[in-house]
Structure formats: structure tokens, C-alpha cells
Design a protein around this motif. Structure first.
Motif, PDB file in Angstrom:
ATOM      1  N   SER A  34       0.807  -1.217   0.000  1.00 23.90           N
ATOM      2  CA  SER A  34       0.000   0.000   0.000  1.00 23.90           C
ATOM      3  C   SER A  34       0.838   1.264   0.000  1.00 23.90           C
ATOM      4  N   ASP A  35       2.142   1.117   0.212  1.00 23.58           N
ATOM      5  CA  ASP A  35       3.018   2.282   0.260  1.00 23.58           C
ATOM      6  C   ASP A  35       4.454   1.807   0.061  1.00 23.58           C
ATOM      7  N   SER A  36       5.307   2.712  -0.383  1.00 26.63           N
ATOM      8  CA  SER A  36       6.726   2.364  -0.533  1.00 26.63           C
ATOM      9  C   SER A  36       7.471   2.441   0.792  1.00 26.63           C
ATOM     10  N   TYR A  37       6.920   3.172   1.754  1.00 26.89           N
ATOM     11  CA  TYR A  37       7.525   3.358   3.074  1.00 26.89           C
ATOM     12  C   TYR A  37       8.939   3.925   2.959  1.00 26.89           C
ATOM     13  N   GLY A  38       9.140   4.767   1.948  1.00 26.75           N
ATOM     14  CA  GLY A  38      10.447   5.378   1.770  1.00 26.75           C
ATOM     15  C   GLY A  38      10.850   6.256   2.936  1.00 26.75           C
ATOM     16  N   ASP A  39       9.876   6.903   3.569  1.00 25.98           N
ATOM     17  CA  ASP A  39      10.196   7.748   4.720  1.00 25.98           C
ATOM     18  C   ASP A  39      10.689   6.920   5.900  1.00 25.98           C
ATOM     19  N   ILE A  40      10.147   5.709   6.042  1.00 28.51           N
ATOM     20  CA  ILE A  40      10.596   4.836   7.126  1.00 28.51           C
ATOM     21  C   ILE A  40      12.044   4.415   6.892  1.00 28.51           C
ATOM     22  N   VAL A  41      12.373   4.111   5.652  1.00 26.89           N
ATOM     23  CA  VAL A  41      13.754   3.737   5.316  1.00 26.89           C
ATOM     24  C   VAL A  41      14.712   4.879   5.635  1.00 26.89           C
ATOM     25  N   GLN A  43      14.273   7.313   7.784  1.00 21.44           N
ATOM     26  CA  GLN A  43      14.347   7.540   9.227  1.00 21.44           C
ATOM     27  C   GLN A  43      15.311   6.563   9.894  1.00 21.44           C
ATOM     28  N   TRP A  44      15.200   5.285   9.541  1.00 23.98           N
ATOM     29  CA  TRP A  44      16.100   4.297  10.125  1.00 23.98           C
ATOM     30  C   TRP A  44      17.536   4.503   9.644  1.00 23.98           C
ATOM     31  N   SER A  45      17.713   4.912   8.396  1.00 24.85           N
ATOM     32  CA  SER A  45      19.056   5.181   7.883  1.00 24.85           C
ATOM     33  C   SER A  45      19.687   6.356   8.609  1.00 24.85           C
ATOM     34  N   ALA A  46      18.871   7.374   8.905  1.00 27.44           N
ATOM     35  CA  ALA A  46      19.374   8.530   9.653  1.00 27.44           C
ATOM     36  C   ALA A  46      19.795   8.120  11.064  1.00 27.44           C
ATOM     37  N   LEU A  47      19.005   7.230  11.680  1.00 20.74           N
ATOM     38  CA  LEU A  47      19.381   6.742  13.014  1.00 20.74           C
ATOM     39  C   LEU A  47      20.691   5.963  12.960  1.00 20.74           C
ATOM     40  N   ALA A  48      20.863   5.187  11.894  1.00 17.54           N
ATOM     41  CA  ALA A  48      22.124   4.448  11.741  1.00 17.54           C
ATOM     42  C   ALA A  48      23.297   5.409  11.584  1.00 17.54           C
ATOM     43  N   ALA A  49      23.059   6.502  10.849  1.00 17.05           N
ATOM     44  CA  ALA A  49      24.125   7.489  10.658  1.00 17.05           C
ATOM     45  C   ALA A  49      24.457   8.213  11.958  1.00 17.05           C
ATOM     46  N   ILE A  95      24.866   2.279   4.081  1.00 21.69           N
ATOM     47  CA  ILE A  95      24.643   0.867   4.413  1.00 21.69           C
ATOM     48  C   ILE A  95      23.226   0.657   4.942  1.00 21.69           C
ATOM     49  N   GLY A  96      22.810   1.563   5.830  1.00 26.48           N
ATOM     50  CA  GLY A  96      21.456   1.457   6.369  1.00 26.48           C
ATOM     51  C   GLY A  96      20.408   1.599   5.287  1.00 26.48           C
ATOM     52  N   ARG A  97      20.645   2.519   4.365  1.00 27.75           N
ATOM     53  CA  ARG A  97      19.698   2.730   3.249  1.00 27.75           C
ATOM     54  C   ARG A  97      19.574   1.475   2.403  1.00 27.75           C
ATOM     55  N   PHE A  98      20.690   0.788   2.185  1.00 23.63           N
ATOM     56  CA  PHE A  98      20.663  -0.432   1.371  1.00 23.63           C
ATOM     57  C   PHE A  98      19.977  -1.575   2.112  1.00 23.63           C
ATOM     58  N   VAL A  99      20.379  -1.788   3.360  1.00 22.47           N
ATOM     59  CA  VAL A  99      19.849  -2.929   4.119  1.00 22.47           C
ATOM     60  C   VAL A  99      18.368  -2.742   4.436  1.00 22.47           C
ATOM     61  N   ILE A 100      18.018  -1.587   4.962  1.00 18.00           N
ATOM     62  CA  ILE A 100      16.627  -1.348   5.361  1.00 18.00           C
ATOM     63  C   ILE A 100      15.735  -1.186   4.140  1.00 18.00           C
ATOM     64  N   GLY A 101      16.327  -0.850   3.002  1.00 16.53           N
ATOM     65  CA  GLY A 101      15.545  -0.723   1.783  1.00 16.53           C
ATOM     66  C   GLY A 101      15.087  -2.048   1.215  1.00 16.53           C
ATOM     67  N   ARG A 102      15.632  -3.161   1.691  1.00 20.37           N
ATOM     68  CA  ARG A 102      15.171  -4.468   1.240  1.00 20.37           C
ATOM     69  C   ARG A 102      13.725  -4.663   1.678  1.00 20.37           C
ATOM     70  N   PRO A 103      12.852  -5.171   0.796  1.00 23.96           N
ATOM     71  CA  PRO A 103      11.411  -5.255   1.125  1.00 23.96           C
ATOM     72  C   PRO A 103      11.109  -5.939   2.449  1.00 23.96           C
ATOM     73  N   ALA A 108       9.569  -5.255   8.163  1.00 22.59           N
ATOM     74  CA  ALA A 108       9.808  -5.677   9.542  1.00 22.59           C
ATOM     75  C   ALA A 108      10.027  -4.493  10.481  1.00 22.59           C
ATOM     76  N   VAL A 109      10.681  -3.441   9.994  1.00 23.05           N
ATOM     77  CA  VAL A 109      10.998  -2.302  10.874  1.00 23.05           C
ATOM     78  C   VAL A 109       9.932  -1.217  10.848  1.00 23.05           C
ATOM     79  N   THR A 110       8.927  -1.364   9.990  1.00 17.74           N
ATOM     80  CA  THR A 110       7.845  -0.377   9.957  1.00 17.74           C
ATOM     81  C   THR A 110       6.849  -0.685  11.065  1.00 17.74           C
ATOM     82  N   PRO A 111       6.566   0.255  11.940  1.00 16.86           N
ATOM     83  CA  PRO A 111       5.609   0.005  13.027  1.00 16.86           C
ATOM     84  C   PRO A 111       4.248  -0.441  12.507  1.00 16.86           C
ATOM     85  N   ARG A 112       3.631  -1.330  13.254  1.00 15.23           N
ATOM     86  CA  ARG A 112       2.342  -1.892  12.844  1.00 15.23           C
ATOM     87  C   ARG A 112       1.291  -0.808  12.652  1.00 15.23           C
ATOM     88  N   ALA A 113       1.277   0.178  13.545  1.00 16.20           N
ATOM     89  CA  ALA A 113       0.260   1.233  13.461  1.00 16.20           C
ATOM     90  C   ALA A 113       0.384   2.013  12.158  1.00 16.20           C
TER      91      ALA A 113
END
Length: 221
Positions: A34-41, A43-49, A95-103, A108-113
Motif C-alpha cells: 500500500s506504500d513504498s515506506y520510503g520515509d521509514i527507510v 528515518q532508520w538510515s538517519a538513526l544508523a548514521a 549501508i542502512g539505506r541499502f539494508v533497510i531498503g530491502r522489502p 519488519a521495521v515499519t511500526p504496525r500502526a
């Protein structure tokens, strides 16, 4: 989770059978996500940085020990330390962008809500674009399944919602969820359509005067 080659035929047959008992119209749509969840990717990449910065701020000697093998210096200048730290942060982001970008990881890291809200929003958008007010008696129902999130939504037109509250679709959703747990989304959608048809037949029985205005097939996006 994916649809099988014969699932479209199963759902189409279920729609035709259900609509034979009611003036209501059923639309079934399945989407890979329903979404690409690019913003979630991002956000997690920024946290990794930010992780190396956090470590450097909390334990400065640890940073120096980590940089020593790279620089060959026991005590590099502040300028060198900051430059290398910036490089490490950029690498962590990439690295975070590549790893978390995997479908699979992204889901898995996108909150259920968040997944629930975006599936619901996509279902309402599709309902408004392809179902709402496209029936003469305003009796259209959308069954929407989003495979990546393993979530489904039922959205009903105004005339149906006035007589059948959201709780009326409980059996339909239960049948779909049970089949999805077994990896049979097509069977689940067919079973859900059958139960939606039962609700529509109760409140909007077949009169023979209402034309068939929505396609009797599974729409795959």
C-alpha cells in the motif's frame, strides 16, 4: 505471500455468486503493497548514521581506538577525527539505506500502526476512485487486500454503512485472516466475498432491477 494463478477465477466466481443474491455490488482489489515506506527507510538510515556520533559523544576514547587502525595515529588531530567521523556516518547511512531498503527488512521495521493507517488510507482512496457512487443505489463494497502488510480492509458505500455497521464485516475479515495465515490469500478473499454477499443479501436483497455496474473480477494492482 502471493496469489496463485487460479485465485482470480475463484474470486470472480465468488463475486458473481454473491451478487446473484443482492442488489449490492462487490469490488475486490489486491495490491503488492500500500506504500513504498520510503520515509521509514530514511528515518532508520538517519538513526544508523547518528549511531557513530552517539558513541563518539558518550565514549570519546573508544572513537580514538577505533580510528587508530585507520589512521596509524595514536592521537590524530581534532580535524582528522571529525573528518573520519563524518565519513563513518555517511557510510552508515548508505549501508542502512541499502539494508533497510530491502522489502522484507522494510516491512519488519515499519511500526504496525503505520502499516495499518496506510493500508486503510489506500483502501479509502481506491474506494473513492473506483467504487464510491458508481452504483445507482450507492450500494458498493470494496474488499482490499495488501499483501506486503498482510492486512485487508472493507470499505462500504453510504447506503450500506447506514444499515450495516463496520462490525457486520467481522466474519468476512475473520475468514480472510484465517486463510492468509495459511498462505492462501485467494481462498481467503473468495471466502470474504461470500460473507460480504450474505450481509448485502440481508439488507439489500436481489430485486432484479439494479444493473451490474462494477466488474465481477479480482483487480490486481
Amino acid at each position: 505471500m502471493r496469489l496463485q494463478p487460479d485465485d482470480s477465477a475463484k474470486v470472480a466466481a465468488a463475486i458473481r455468486a454473491a451478487e446473484a443474491r443482492t442488489d449490492g455490488e462487490i469490488s475486490a482489489i489486491v495490491s503488492n503493497a500500500s506504500d513504498s515506506y520510503g520515509d521509514i527507510v530514511l528515518q532508520w538510515s538517519a538513526l544508523a548514521a547518528l549511531f557513530p556520533l552517539t558513541i563518539a559523544a558518550a565514549w570519546p576514547p573508544l572513537l580514538l581506538k577505533a580510528l587508530a587502525p585507520l589512521t596509524g595515529w595514536e592521537a590524530p588531530s581534532v580535524r582528522i577525527q571529525l573528518s573520519l567521523l563524518t565519513i563513518v556516518c555517511v557510510l552508515m547511512f548508505v549501508i542502512g539505506r541499502f539494508v533497510i531498503g530491502r522489502p522484507a527488512v522494510r516491512m519488519a521495521v515499519t511500526p504496525r500502526a503505520i502499516k495499518e493507517r496506510r493500508v486503510r488510507a489506500r483502501a479509502i482512496m481506491l474506494f473513492r476512485a473506483g467504487t464510491e457512487q458508481r452504483t445507482l443505489s450507492k450500494t458498493g463494497v470494496l474488499l482490499y487486500l495488501s499483501l506486503a502488510e498482510h492486512r485487508a480492509e472493507i470499505v462500504a458505500d453510504a447506503a450500506i454503512h447506514a444499515r450495516a455497521p463496520q462490525e457486520a464485516w467481522g466474519e468476512a475479515m475473520a475468514a480472510l485472516v484465517e486463510a492468509m495465515r495459511d498462505g492462501r490469500p485467494g481462498d481467503g478473499m473468495a471466502a470474504a466475498v461470500e460473507r460480504i454477499g450474505a450481509v448485502l443479501a440481508t439488507h439489500f436483497p436481489f430485486s432484479g432491477t439494479d444493473p451490474n455496474e462494477l466488474p465481477d473480477r479480482l483487480i490486481q494492482l
